[in-house]
Scaffold this active site. Structure first.
Site, short mmCIF file in Angstrom:
data_model
loop_
_atom_site.label_atom_id
_atom_site.label_comp_id
_atom_site.label_asym_id
_atom_site.label_seq_id
_atom_site.Cartn_x
_atom_site.Cartn_y
_atom_site.Cartn_z
N HIS A 54 -8.18 1.06 -1.99
CA HIS A 54 -7.38 0.81 -0.78
C HIS A 54 -7.87 1.64 0.40
CE1 HIS A 54 -4.02 -1.62 -2.42
NE2 HIS A 54 -4.30 -1.01 -3.55
N CYS A 67 -7.73 -5.11 -2.99
CA CYS A 67 -6.91 -5.11 -4.20
C CYS A 67 -6.44 -6.52 -4.55
CB CYS A 67 -5.75 -4.13 -4.04
SG CYS A 67 -4.97 -3.71 -5.60
N GLU A 111 -6.96 1.34 3.43
CA GLU A 111 -5.84 1.62 4.35
C GLU A 111 -5.03 2.83 3.90
OE1 GLU A 111 -5.84 -0.59 2.04
OE2 GLU A 111 -3.84 -0.94 1.22
#
Lengths: 227, 81
Positions: free
Chosen positions: A200, A88, A202
């Site tokens: 993302h 990002c 994560e």
């Protein structure tokens, strides 16, 4: 030997703890490093630049962080072959610093988009995607205002790693959330050791979050480093 | 050492979709205007000291930080203070 993955933290970075947890879950030692402590980044095995709003997105997203000593050193480490992943705002920093080609412009609809998307994996020959299958459709969330990839000098289609698609793998305008050139969600450099992506991983590292496809990106990196 | 003021305008290159410009165009037209094309941008007013040709300094400011050559054009007005 234990694998240590560095997480540079700039003023305004806010995904560092999520990345920290995902790296830990995947089996390595995460190390958050404040951007002024740039000497510390030289001691890690790989770097994951997390998302957020470094320097409040002033000038352009990632523009100021890209011009710090920390990023200059990450550029050198990457040039020497260290795996670098930008997520990002991390991806925005990589293009703003010229480490990856192109630019990330304001989304086609001029809005901040925060939702889950499907991604088609085009390349599995990178340290970050080797645990996916070629053509596999995976799911991760996006959360950005400036994610529309615009190609620049040095870009060619063979650098595309991830494309926005629908759940069946159709890559078209309907499955393109932000107007990116060729539905680009992630690219890698020519040498194959530096990757940037807008989604993302994560935030997709545990089932309780809605999916765990992203965890394999960190596991892949750790597998690569152990070899 | 002389003191200068630069007004620097950063725009998106023609051909690069200007999402903000498109939104502003729609808003203007909903107010009854007949806007044909809207391009948005940023403007910086920078006062600075330098010994060399101030144009060179402003060019460097734009190239090194203010403009991204992949997507931006820039132009500026310069005055001595």
């Amino acid at each position: 030997m234990a694998i240590v993955i560095g997480i540079p933290v700039y003023p305004g970075t806010n995904c560092d703890f999520d990345v920290y947890k995902a790296i830990k879950l995947a089996g390595a030692i995460p190390k958050r490093i404040w951007y002024k402590d740039y000497e510390e980044i030289k001691k890690v095995d790989a770097v994951v630049i997390p998302g957020g709003f470094s320097y409040a997105d002033y000038i352009r997203a990632g523009a100021i962080a890209a011009r710090t000593k920390m990023t200059e050193i990450i550029k050198e480490l990457g040039a020497n072959g260290m795996p670098i992943l930008g997520i990002c705002n991390g991806f925005q920093i990589l293009v703003e610093s010229g480490i990856l080609p192109g630019a990330l412009a304001v989304n086609k609809n001029a809005r901040f988009i925060c939702r889950w998307v499907h991604l088609k994996v085009l390349r599995i020959d990178t340290p970050f995607t080797q645990l996916y299958a070629e053509g596999e459709i995976i799911k991760m969330p996006i959360a950005h205002m400036e994610g529309r990839y615009v190609p620049g000098e040095g870009f060619s289609d063979d650098l595309i790693v991830l494309q926005y698609s629908d759940r069946k793998g159709n890559v078209n305008d309907e499955s393109n959330p932000n107007g990116s050139y060729k539905n680009i969600a992630g690219i890698v450099n020519r040498e194959g050791n530096i990757m940037g992506l807008m989604p993302h991983p994560e935030r997709a590292s545990e089932r309780i979050l809605g999916g765990n496809d992203g965890l394999r990106m960190f596991k892949a990196l750790i597998d690569y480093l152990k070899r | 050492m002389s003191k200068y003021r630069a007004k620097i305008y950063i725009t998106l290159k023609n051909g690069i979709l200007d999402a903000e410009g498109e939104t502003v165009k729609k808003a203007l037209n909903s107010l009854g205007f007949d806007a044909l094309n809207v391009r948005s941008g940023k403007m910086y007013v920078i006062e600075f000291n330098c010994d060399e040709d101030p144009k060179n300094v402003v060019e460097k400011m734009c190239k090194q930080l203010l403009a991204n050559p992949v997507v931006n054009n820039y132009y500026y007005e310069l005055e001595e203070l």
